[in-house]
Design a protein around this motif. Structure first.
Motif, PDB file in Angstrom:
ATOM      1  N   LEU A  13       0.836  -1.196   0.000  1.00 24.99           N
ATOM      2  CA  LEU A  13       0.000   0.000   0.000  1.00 24.99           C
ATOM      3  C   LEU A  13       0.872   1.248   0.000  1.00 24.99           C
ATOM      4  O   LEU A  13       1.912   1.289   0.645  1.00 24.99           O
ATOM      5  N   PRO A  14       0.411   2.304  -0.663  1.00 24.61           N
ATOM      6  CA  PRO A  14       1.162   3.554  -0.673  1.00 24.61           C
ATOM      7  C   PRO A  14       1.232   4.166   0.734  1.00 24.61           C
ATOM      8  O   PRO A  14       0.307   4.041   1.529  1.00 24.61           O
ATOM      9  N   ASP A  15       2.337   4.832   1.001  1.00 17.47           N
ATOM     10  CA  ASP A  15       2.485   5.528   2.274  1.00 17.47           C
ATOM     11  C   ASP A  15       2.266   7.030   2.064  1.00 17.47           C
ATOM     12  O   ASP A  15       1.971   7.481   0.948  1.00 17.47           O
ATOM     13  N   VAL A  16       2.406   7.804   3.148  1.00 15.54           N
ATOM     14  CA  VAL A  16       2.172   9.244   3.081  1.00 15.54           C
ATOM     15  C   VAL A  16       3.089   9.898   2.048  1.00 15.54           C
ATOM     16  O   VAL A  16       2.659  10.758   1.269  1.00 15.54           O
ATOM     17  N   ILE A  17       4.344   9.486   2.001  1.00 13.47           N
ATOM     18  CA  ILE A  17       5.297  10.067   1.052  1.00 13.47           C
ATOM     19  C   ILE A  17       4.860   9.819  -0.391  1.00 13.47           C
ATOM     20  O   ILE A  17       4.967  10.708  -1.243  1.00 13.47           O
ATOM     21  N   SER A  18       4.342   8.645  -0.663  1.00 15.53           N
ATOM     22  CA  SER A  18       3.842   8.343  -2.009  1.00 15.53           C
ATOM     23  C   SER A  18       2.681   9.254  -2.385  1.00 15.53           C
ATOM     24  O   SER A  18       2.594   9.735  -3.517  1.00 15.53           O
ATOM     25  N   TYR A  19       1.800   9.489  -1.429  1.00 13.89           N
ATOM     26  CA  TYR A  19       0.683  10.394  -1.684  1.00 13.89           C
ATOM     27  C   TYR A  19       1.183  11.815  -1.935  1.00 13.89           C
ATOM     28  O   TYR A  19       0.729  12.486  -2.864  1.00 13.89           O
ATOM     29  N   ILE A  20       2.112  12.285  -1.118  1.00 15.92           N
ATOM     30  CA  ILE A  20       2.653  13.638  -1.282  1.00 15.92           C
ATOM     31  C   ILE A  20       3.300  13.793  -2.655  1.00 15.92           C
ATOM     32  O   ILE A  20       3.093  14.805  -3.347  1.00 15.92           O
ATOM     33  N   THR A  21       4.064  12.804  -3.060  1.00 13.37           N
ATOM     34  CA  THR A  21       4.736  12.847  -4.361  1.00 13.37           C
ATOM     35  C   THR A  21       3.718  12.927  -5.489  1.00 13.37           C
ATOM     36  O   THR A  21       3.880  13.702  -6.447  1.00 13.37           O
ATOM     37  N   THR A  22       2.657  12.164  -5.369  1.00 14.13           N
ATOM     38  CA  THR A  22       1.621  12.150  -6.410  1.00 14.13           C
ATOM     39  C   THR A  22       0.813  13.442  -6.398  1.00 14.13           C
ATOM     40  O   THR A  22       0.474  13.987  -7.466  1.00 14.13           O
ATOM     41  N   ILE A  23       0.526  13.972  -5.211  1.00 15.75           N
ATOM     42  CA  ILE A  23      -0.173  15.260  -5.107  1.00 15.75           C
ATOM     43  C   ILE A  23       0.670  16.348  -5.772  1.00 15.75           C
ATOM     44  O   ILE A  23       0.147  17.185  -6.516  1.00 15.75           O
ATOM     45  N   SER A  24       1.973  16.326  -5.536  1.00 10.64           N
ATOM     46  CA  SER A  24       2.872  17.308  -6.160  1.00 10.64           C
ATOM     47  C   SER A  24       2.889  17.168  -7.673  1.00 10.64           C
ATOM     48  O   SER A  24       2.925  18.173  -8.396  1.00 10.64           O
ATOM     49  N   ALA A  25       2.850  15.938  -8.151  1.00 11.71           N
ATOM     50  CA  ALA A  25       2.800  15.714  -9.601  1.00 11.71           C
ATOM     51  C   ALA A  25       1.505  16.271 -10.183  1.00 11.71           C
ATOM     52  O   ALA A  25       1.507  16.879 -11.258  1.00 11.71           O
ATOM     53  N   CYS A  26       0.400  16.092  -9.462  1.00  9.95           N
ATOM     54  CA  CYS A  26      -0.879  16.647  -9.913  1.00  9.95           C
ATOM     55  C   CYS A  26      -0.819  18.166  -9.947  1.00  9.95           C
ATOM     56  O   CYS A  26      -1.353  18.793 -10.876  1.00  9.95           O
ATOM     57  N   ARG A  27      -0.167  18.756  -8.965  1.00 10.07           N
ATOM     58  CA  ARG A  27      -0.014  20.219  -8.955  1.00 10.07           C
ATOM     59  C   ARG A  27       0.732  20.679 -10.204  1.00 10.07           C
ATOM     60  O   ARG A  27       0.293  21.604 -10.884  1.00 10.07           O
TER      61      ARG A  27
END
Length: 112
Positions: free
Chosen positions: A1-15
């Motif tokens: 499962l993705p961790d918090v860092i994975s989510y942050i990285t993906t959120i930044s990519a979406c930005r």
């Protein structure tokens, strides 16, 4: 499962891809899989919403940080100030700036 860092990285990519809706969806999704968003995930999502012209969402995320007892840092303030300013909400931006000083956070050059 993705961790918090994975989510942050993906959120930044979406930005970077100008996809604030997806960034916000990922932020909400973190909580649905029982991951607790931290200051960095909040400010990344705030920035994505601000870049997308969604100052209301950015401000809501900022306020939400305090409701879950996370202390917004200088970057969180700056991102929210920028979102409000870009949205024509100069009074809210000014209020956030004053709030920064009340919290004894030193504004950086970009904050001015």
């Amino acid at each position: 499962l993705p961790d918090v860092i994975s989510y942050i990285t993906t959120i930044s990519a979406c930005r970077k891809g100008e996809q604030w809706q997806h960034a916000l969806g990922l932020f909400v999704g973190m909580q649905q899989v029982e991951l607790l968003p931290d200051v960095i995930s909040h400010r990344s999502t705030i920035s994505a919403c601000g870049d997308g012209g969604e100052w209301q969402h950015a401000l809501g995320l900022f306020v939400g940080m305090q409701q879950v007892e996370l202390l917004p840092d200088v970057i969180s303030h700056r991102s929210t100030i920028s979102a409000c300013g870009d949205g024509g909400e100069w009074q809210r931006a000014l209020g956030l700036f004053v709030g920064m000083q009340r919290m004894e956070l030193l504004p950086d050059v970009i904050s001015y």
